[in-house]
Structures are given as C-alpha cells and as structure tokens.
Design a protein around this motif. Structure first.
Motif, mmCIF file in Angstrom:
data_model
loop_
_atom_site.group_PDB
_atom_site.id
_atom_site.type_symbol
_atom_site.label_atom_id
_atom_site.label_comp_id
_atom_site.label_asym_id
_atom_site.label_seq_id
_atom_site.Cartn_x
_atom_site.Cartn_y
_atom_site.Cartn_z
ATOM 1 N N LYS A 1 0.844 -1.189 0.000
ATOM 2 C CA LYS A 1 0.000 0.000 0.000
ATOM 3 C C LYS A 1 0.886 1.247 0.000
ATOM 4 O O LYS A 1 1.890 1.326 0.705
ATOM 5 C CB LYS A 1 -0.877 0.005 1.245
ATOM 6 C CG LYS A 1 -2.018 1.015 1.198
ATOM 7 C CD LYS A 1 -3.134 0.582 0.273
ATOM 8 C CE LYS A 1 -4.314 1.544 0.349
ATOM 9 N NZ LYS A 1 -5.375 1.179 -0.590
ATOM 10 N N LEU A 2 0.514 2.229 -0.818
ATOM 11 C CA LEU A 2 1.269 3.479 -0.929
ATOM 12 C C LEU A 2 0.345 4.659 -0.669
ATOM 13 O O LEU A 2 -0.773 4.718 -1.194
ATOM 14 C CB LEU A 2 1.875 3.611 -2.334
ATOM 15 C CG LEU A 2 2.561 4.943 -2.651
ATOM 16 C CD1 LEU A 2 3.894 5.036 -1.931
ATOM 17 C CD2 LEU A 2 2.769 5.114 -4.152
ATOM 18 N N TYR A 3 0.819 5.580 0.142
ATOM 19 C CA TYR A 3 0.099 6.828 0.404
ATOM 20 C C TYR A 3 1.009 7.992 0.023
ATOM 21 O O TYR A 3 2.193 7.986 0.350
ATOM 22 C CB TYR A 3 -0.254 6.954 1.894
ATOM 23 C CG TYR A 3 -1.053 5.791 2.434
ATOM 24 C CD1 TYR A 3 -2.439 5.835 2.480
ATOM 25 C CD2 TYR A 3 -0.410 4.631 2.882
ATOM 26 C CE1 TYR A 3 -3.172 4.761 2.963
ATOM 27 C CE2 TYR A 3 -1.125 3.559 3.371
ATOM 28 C CZ TYR A 3 -2.516 3.632 3.411
ATOM 29 O OH TYR A 3 -3.241 2.560 3.886
ATOM 30 N N GLN A 4 0.460 8.980 -0.666
ATOM 31 C CA GLN A 4 1.212 10.206 -0.940
ATOM 32 C C GLN A 4 0.527 11.348 -0.198
ATOM 33 O O GLN A 4 -0.649 11.638 -0.429
ATOM 34 C CB GLN A 4 1.310 10.510 -2.435
ATOM 35 C CG GLN A 4 2.244 11.693 -2.718
ATOM 36 C CD GLN A 4 2.551 11.853 -4.193
ATOM 37 O OE1 GLN A 4 2.731 10.865 -4.906
ATOM 38 N NE2 GLN A 4 2.621 13.090 -4.652
ATOM 39 N N ILE A 5 1.282 11.976 0.687
ATOM 40 C CA ILE A 5 0.753 12.959 1.626
ATOM 41 C C ILE A 5 1.467 14.291 1.426
ATOM 42 O O ILE A 5 2.699 14.329 1.296
ATOM 43 C CB ILE A 5 0.961 12.481 3.089
ATOM 44 C CG1 ILE A 5 0.412 11.058 3.283
ATOM 45 C CG2 ILE A 5 0.337 13.461 4.070
ATOM 46 C CD1 ILE A 5 -1.062 10.890 3.029
ATOM 47 N N ASP A 6 0.708 15.375 1.409
ATOM 48 C CA ASP A 6 1.298 16.715 1.409
ATOM 49 C C ASP A 6 1.421 17.172 2.858
ATOM 50 O O ASP A 6 0.406 17.314 3.566
ATOM 51 C CB ASP A 6 0.440 17.695 0.608
ATOM 52 C CG ASP A 6 0.485 17.405 -0.887
ATOM 53 O OD1 ASP A 6 1.449 16.757 -1.337
ATOM 54 O OD2 ASP A 6 -0.433 17.844 -1.599
ATOM 55 N N ALA A 7 2.650 17.386 3.313
ATOM 56 C CA ALA A 7 2.927 17.704 4.717
ATOM 57 C C ALA A 7 3.243 19.180 4.902
ATOM 58 O O ALA A 7 3.756 19.840 3.997
ATOM 59 C CB ALA A 7 4.102 16.859 5.218
ATOM 60 N N PHE A 8 2.954 19.667 6.092
ATOM 61 C CA PHE A 8 3.128 21.076 6.473
ATOM 62 C C PHE A 8 2.248 21.995 5.629
ATOM 63 O O PHE A 8 2.658 23.080 5.226
ATOM 64 C CB PHE A 8 4.598 21.489 6.398
ATOM 65 C CG PHE A 8 5.453 20.807 7.430
ATOM 66 C CD1 PHE A 8 5.223 20.993 8.779
ATOM 67 C CD2 PHE A 8 6.483 19.957 7.053
ATOM 68 C CE1 PHE A 8 5.996 20.349 9.740
ATOM 69 C CE2 PHE A 8 7.269 19.311 8.000
ATOM 70 C CZ PHE A 8 7.015 19.515 9.354
ATOM 71 N N THR A 9 1.028 21.535 5.391
ATOM 72 C CA THR A 9 0.053 22.337 4.665
ATOM 73 C C THR A 9 -1.335 21.822 5.024
ATOM 74 O O THR A 9 -1.486 20.681 5.492
ATOM 75 C CB THR A 9 0.265 22.250 3.147
ATOM 76 O OG1 THR A 9 -0.658 23.113 2.486
ATOM 77 C CG2 THR A 9 0.078 20.830 2.640
ATOM 78 N N ASP A 10 -2.355 22.650 4.781
ATOM 79 C CA ASP A 10 -3.725 22.203 4.978
ATOM 80 C C ASP A 10 -4.475 22.095 3.656
ATOM 81 O O ASP A 10 -5.696 21.979 3.637
ATOM 82 C CB ASP A 10 -4.474 23.125 5.949
ATOM 83 C CG ASP A 10 -4.513 24.571 5.477
ATOM 84 O OD1 ASP A 10 -3.983 24.856 4.383
ATOM 85 O OD2 ASP A 10 -5.060 25.414 6.208
ATOM 86 N N LYS A 11 -3.729 22.137 2.533
ATOM 87 C CA LYS A 11 -4.373 22.026 1.228
ATOM 88 C C LYS A 11 -3.497 21.207 0.281
ATOM 89 O O LYS A 11 -2.266 21.272 0.330
ATOM 90 C CB LYS A 11 -4.636 23.406 0.632
ATOM 91 C CG LYS A 11 -3.399 24.258 0.464
ATOM 92 C CD LYS A 11 -3.749 25.664 -0.007
ATOM 93 C CE LYS A 11 -2.481 26.511 -0.147
ATOM 94 N NZ LYS A 11 -2.791 27.886 -0.562
ATOM 95 N N VAL A 12 -4.151 20.442 -0.575
ATOM 96 C CA VAL A 12 -3.442 19.653 -1.580
ATOM 97 C C VAL A 12 -2.693 20.589 -2.521
ATOM 98 O O VAL A 12 -3.141 21.703 -2.812
ATOM 99 C CB VAL A 12 -4.427 18.776 -2.361
ATOM 100 C CG1 VAL A 12 -3.724 18.015 -3.475
ATOM 101 C CG2 VAL A 12 -5.105 17.781 -1.430
ATOM 102 N N PHE A 13 -1.525 20.133 -2.966
ATOM 103 C CA PHE A 13 -0.610 20.856 -3.852
ATOM 104 C C PHE A 13 0.229 21.894 -3.101
ATOM 105 O O PHE A 13 0.963 22.664 -3.719
ATOM 106 C CB PHE A 13 -1.330 21.526 -5.035
ATOM 107 C CG PHE A 13 -2.208 20.608 -5.821
ATOM 108 C CD1 PHE A 13 -1.722 19.407 -6.306
ATOM 109 C CD2 PHE A 13 -3.529 20.937 -6.070
ATOM 110 C CE1 PHE A 13 -2.535 18.549 -7.031
ATOM 111 C CE2 PHE A 13 -4.353 20.084 -6.793
ATOM 112 C CZ PHE A 13 -3.848 18.884 -7.276
#
Length: 262
Positions: A5-17
C-alpha cells in the motif's frame, strides 16, 4: 508478486498541492535496502518513508530518490498522519524509532501534528567560498550543523530571490544548505537546497528546523515561533525550542492512495 500500500501525503500544509509531498509505505517487515531505494527512486519525491510495527511503536526509515537519509521531518509527519488516519493508531502519540536518529515522537492535537525531534548542534564557521559564489551574496552569519550549512541573511527578500548554482551547492561537504532571515509575517523564513541528495530544493524541511529553531530562539528570545519555508509550494510551521529537543507542528492532507506491485 507482492502488493504494498502506498500513500502520498502533502505535509506542512492544509491544502493539496501545498507543503512537501512524501510517500509512505507501512510494511509488515523490512524490505531489502535495494528495493526500498528503488521505490524511493520510482516515487521521485523528496522522501519516501517506510515504517514497520515494533513493540509499542514503529521503526522508520527515509529514502530520497538516490540515498537513505538520517532524518526527515516532513516524511515523519506524513507517516504519522497515515498511521492516525488509515491505521487507527489508538493513542494521541506515536513513537517512531530510527536507528540513525533515535526516538521520534509525533503527537496529534486536533488537525495538527507535532514532531518531537532532537535539537541539532551547530557551530559558527567561515562561509565556504563556493556558497558565496553559489548564492551571489555573502551571508551575515554561517553555521554548520550535523548535516547542513545554515546561512543567515538580513531580509526575507534575499531568501525569496535566491536561484543558486546547484553545482556549487553540491560541491560542499554537507547534506544541504539552509538559507534563512527574519520574516515579515512570521518570526523567520527559510529555504533548503540539497542537490547532494538528489533534490535541488526541498519544499518544506522539518529536519532543517532542528537547526533553525534553536538559532532563532536564541536570537529572538522566544521559545515558540512561527515559520514559513519560501519554496514555490510553501509551508507553515510552528516551532518550539526545548533545549535538547524541538517541537515542530504542522498539518497534512492526502493526495493519493494506491498500491505498488513488486
């Protein structure tokens, strides 16, 4: 064929991208090093974190597209986010054990996650001529931590405008180079360049704030500070200096979930 299983997470933000993207793989047992490095290269993100359950916590390792690194803040934040959201971690604190960096704790408070990391030790040094040439401006102060150089400039505008010669940055003996200055709307701003590990500029670097936090705490006389990393994606952090430990707080969001077939 194995499926991971793979997850891609945007860290240190509250919005995607926004913030810093990291991949996370939660494993039952460690894969061989070559396979994990190949996954890091295939993901082609600043870091891929691998975690394995161990006793009352997890072991964690981090791979860039080219090497394994000693410590990565944003991928640790991303890993904790995955464990809380998708693996129903039962308490508000996760203990992550790194063979290279010791015990790392992550605490959940509402939508925010707080990293509890060891403070970096840094000393004042002469600025390498390669870095003066790379950035085109002599810093006011230069320090060397365990893995990185820290260059201090007078204004946020200087930090925002840099487009360094990456070949020269790559020539110094360090994981990377942090550039920092007082902020206009936050206590301090920074950027992080690390072509040495296969990343020209890291969008938001939690581990760099183990150096930045004690420096700015001592300079500003503040224990808790607001920070922004001025990459194109940008990221917001709250930093607290606790002597031999620092707390770094931020948010995270999911970009994608998927499966790797090996």
């Amino acid at each position: 064929m194995a499926t991971i299983k793979l997850y891609q997470i945007d860290a240190f933000t509250d919005k995607v991208f926004g913030g810093n993207p990291a991949a996370v793989c939660v494993l039952d047992a460690w894969l061989d090093d070559a396979t994990m490095q190949n996954i890091g290269a295939e993901n082609n993100l600043a870091e891929t974190a691998f975690v394995v359950p161990k006793r009352e916590g997890y072991e964690i390792r981090w791979f860039t597209p080219t090497i394994e690194v000693d410590l990565c803040g944003h991928a640790t934040l991303a890993a904790a986010y995955v464990l809380f959201r998708y693996y129903n971690h039962p308490t508000a604190t996760i203990n992550l054990h790194s063979l290279r960096s010791g015990l790392l704790r992550v605490q959940k408070q509402g939508n925010a996650l707080t990293l509890d990391f060891p403070t970096d030790e840094y000393t004042a040094v002469e600025t390498p001529e390669a870095l003066v040439q790379a950035f085109g401006k002599t810093p006011q102060e230069t320090y060397k931590g365990k893995t990185d150089y820290l260059l201090i400039y007078s204004s946020e505008e200087h930090v925002a405008s840099f487009n360094p010669d990456t070949n020269l940055v790559n020539s110094v003996d360090a994981r990377g180079v942090i550039v920092s200055a007082p902020g206009k709307e936050v206590d301090f701003v920074s950027r992080f360049f690390c072509p040495q590990v296969g990343i020209v500029e890291d969008p938001v670097t939690g581990s760099a704030h183990t150096t930045l936090t004690p420096y700015w705490s001592n300079r500003l006389g503040k224990q808790v500070m607001s920070a922004k990393q001025l990459s194109k994606r940008q990221g917001n952090l709250t930093c607290e200096y606790l002597g031999d430990r620092v707390k770094i707080t931020g948010k995270a969001v999911t970009y994608l979930t998927g499966e790797i077939e090996i």
